[in-house]
Write an enzyme that holds these catalytic residues in place. Structure first.
Site: not given
Ligand SMILES: CC(=O)SCCNC(=O)CCNC(=O)[C@H](O)C(C)(C)COP(=O)(O)OP(=O)(O)OC[C@H]1O[C@@H](n2cnc3c(N)ncnc32)[C@H](O)[C@@H]1OP(=O)(O)O
Ligand SMILES: O=CC(=O)O
Ligand SMILES: [Mg+2]
Length: 529
Positions: A160, A443
């Site tokens: 993206r 986010d």
């Molecule tokens: C509105 C929108 O656009 S939605 C799409 C955009 N938003 C996103 O993509 C958010 C993605 N998610 C994240 O960034 C994270 O999950 C968060 C910030 C919400 C939480 O992160 P953390 O607090 O680090 O979660 P947590 O401690 O439970 O993570 C556990 C493990 O999972 C991994 N993990 C967590 N989320 C993700 C993810 N989305 N992708 C890959 N790995 C992940 C962490 O890196 C960690 O790895 P490790 O055990 O090897 O160290």
């Molecule tokens: O990118 C996704 C959203 O819900 O915003």
């Molecule tokens: Mg969006």
């Protein structure tokens, strides 16, 4: 600023492995071909908003009725995109990319938009992570010695790029900062498009924050030019468009039609959609969004949007992709984790039952939960595109019925919106664009809702359920209290490094200015790098 070939100037760290002459030449070519059109389309957004502010209404476009009525379909799904049951999303640092690709999800959307702070380092090292992922050489050793490697079974990669509204000011072409979208897609394609195309696995993209089919036409032309420049067969690149603005909801058919050779699906980006519902209706006292916690996907105007999306996609042979439930699991608190998984399962069940072909998750622990809900409905099929929805007939009035979300405006709702805005801005300014706050994923999109809601409540002098009127002074008082609460919770050392003053200054500008600022990232971008 370092001079580069062809009138290109680059500032900041050089990153020669990523910013190769070929990559910069491609960005310059894209900017020269499309920069003016982008600026015109951004001006058209402002013009449309001025009309809405003056009392006009959004509606289905009369001039494109023939597109809505025509019997066309989009190109069939490419390899790796037929089964899109669960896509994990996340930022592009090394560990996240490895964890996401290994997560068992069918797809991974590597995100330069909502979950990313566009520091120069994030943008360029993110590209390096993705190039190493495509090459299969990606690895990472954590500070505590844990080794990360790509596994055997990887999710399909989708990227993206940032939205049309953002500049990448570290690259100047002919005196203009380049479009961030064109920078992201150009650099990615130069490094990876041929490899992905040889494998028959892309390049695949998610396109964010579009507001019209003319913006989709611009993307279509960008993809065509990239294919021609890189010697790829026409239609190799595929695009999933996020329908995440209120204006775009009126142009779903048209957007798919513009991108029909590259189209594979639409995605219901619920969080930006809610932000857009506030933004486009900024002058409307009769369209106030109530407490965020009461605006579920089941409220009529959100249901109308998702029903229309599924119907439109399936009629055109495209996948309908669901969105993000904000609940994040906890590996530390079993009860909390159970509640989050149950909430996410409920959301995914609703989407699959409504006809969505796939969905998003924010965390690896949610992949099996979402997969189980999709599997229960799909019963071994890769998707349910064949399920047409002639029963759905969504009107403009239904899409615009923001009042259908109710009127519950409370001090808790205000306090939450203020606190989330400040905490998120603090994280964003420190380079982390996705963060958990009170066990919810925050986010850019969710933070935009919070700060725009504060603006809306102040601007219209909303009365809370306790009888008080929301004013700028009340918001400032709540903000000071919330900041103090955060300070006590995190301790002095963490607080000192939190950029709280900058976060408060950005909050003041994006939540309390007279005019509603279009995007918080435009303001906050001035305070990074
Ligand atoms: C509105 C929108 O656009 S939605 C799409 C955009 N938003 C996103 O993509 C958010 C993605 N998610 C994240 O960034 C994270 O999950 C968060 C910030 C919400 C939480 O992160 P953390 O607090 O680090 O979660 P947590 O401690 O439970 O993570 C556990 C493990 O999972 C991994 N993990 C967590 N989320 C993700 C993810 N989305 N992708 C890959 N790995 C992940 C962490 O890196 C960690 O790895 P490790 O055990 O090897 O160290
Ligand atoms: O990118 C996704 C959203 O819900 O915003
Ligand atoms: Mg969006």
């Amino acid at each position: 600023m370092t001079a580069r070939p062809d009138g290109v100037l680059v500032s900041g760290e050089a990153y020669p492995d990523v910013l190769t002459p070929e990559a910069l030449a491609m960005v310059a070519r894209l900017e020269r071909a499309f920069g003016d059109r982008r600026r015109e389309l951004l001006a058209a957004r402002k013009e449309r908003q001025a009309g809405l502010d003056a009392g006009e209404e959004l509606g289905f476009l009369p001039e494109t009725a023939h597109v809505r009525e025509g019997g066309w379909t989009v190109a069939p799904p490419s390899p790796g995109l037929s089964d899109r049951r669960v896509e994990i999303t996340g930022p592009t640092d090394l560990k996240m990319v490895i964890n996401a690709l290994n997560s068992g999800a069918t797809g991974f959307m590597a995100d330069f938009e909502d979950s990313n702070t566009p520091t120069w380092a994030n943008m360029v090292t993110g590209q390096a992570s993705l190039t190493a992922a495509v090459a299969g050489t990606l690895s990472f050793t954590s500070p505590d010695g844990r080794e990360y490697r790509l596994g055997e079974q990887l999710a399909t990669l989708l990227v993206r790029p940032r939205g049309w509204h953002l500049d990448e000011r570290h690259v100047i072409v002919d005196g203009n900062a380049v479009s961030a979208s064109l920078f992201d897609i150009g650099v990615f394609c130069v490094h990876n498009a041929r490899t992905l195309a040889e494998r028959g696995r892309g390049p695949y993209f998610y396109l964010p924050k579009l507001e019209s089919h003319l913006e989709a036409r611009l993307w279509n032309d960008v993809l065509d030019l990239l294919e021609a420049q890189l010697g790829l067969e026409h239609g190799t690149t595929k695009a999933t468009v996020l329908i995440e603005t209120l204006p775009a909801a009126f142009e779903m058919d048209e957007i798919l039609h513009e991108l029909r050779d590259h189209s594979c699906s639409l995605n219901a980006g619920r969080w930006d959609y809610l932000f857009s519902a506030i933004k486009t209706n900024r002058t409307r006292a009769d369209r106030i969004l109530p407490d965020r916690s009461s605006v579920t996907m089941a409220v009529p105007f959100m249901r109308a949007y998702t029903e229309l999306l599924v119907k439109t996609c399936h009629r055109r042979g495209a996948h309908a992709m669901g969105g993000m439930a904000a609940f994040i699991p906890s590996r530390r608190d079993a009860a909390l984790n159970e509640r989050a998984l149950a909430k996410v399962a409920e959301d995914k069940r609703r989407e699959a039952t409504a006809g969505f072909d796939g969905t998003w998750v924010a965390h690896p622990d949610l992949v099996p939960v979402a997969m189980a809900e999709l599997d229960a409905v799909l019963q071994g099929r890769p998707h349910q595109i064949e399920r047409q929805r002639p029963d759905v007939d969504v009107t403009a009035e239904q899409l615009l019925d923001i009042a259908s979300a109710g009127t519950r405006c409370t001090e808790d709702g205000l306090r939450n919106a203020v606190s989330v805005s400040i905490q998120y801005l603090s994280s964003w300014l420190r380079g982390s664009g996705a963060v958990g706050v009170d066990n919810l994923m925050e986010d850019v999109a969710t933070a935009e809702i919070s700060r725009a809601q504060v603006w809306q409540w102040v601007h219209h002098g909303v009365t809370l359920d306790d009888g008080r009127t929301v004013t700028a002074d009340l918001v400032r008082q709540v903000a000071a209290e919330e900041l103090q609460r955060i300070r006590e919770a995190v301790g002095e050392d963490v607080f000192a490094a939190s950029r709280a003053d900058d976060a408060m200054a950005v909050f003041e500008e994006v939540a309390l200015s007279d005019e509603l600022v279009d995007f918080l990232t435009l303001v906050a971008y001035q305070r990074i790098d």
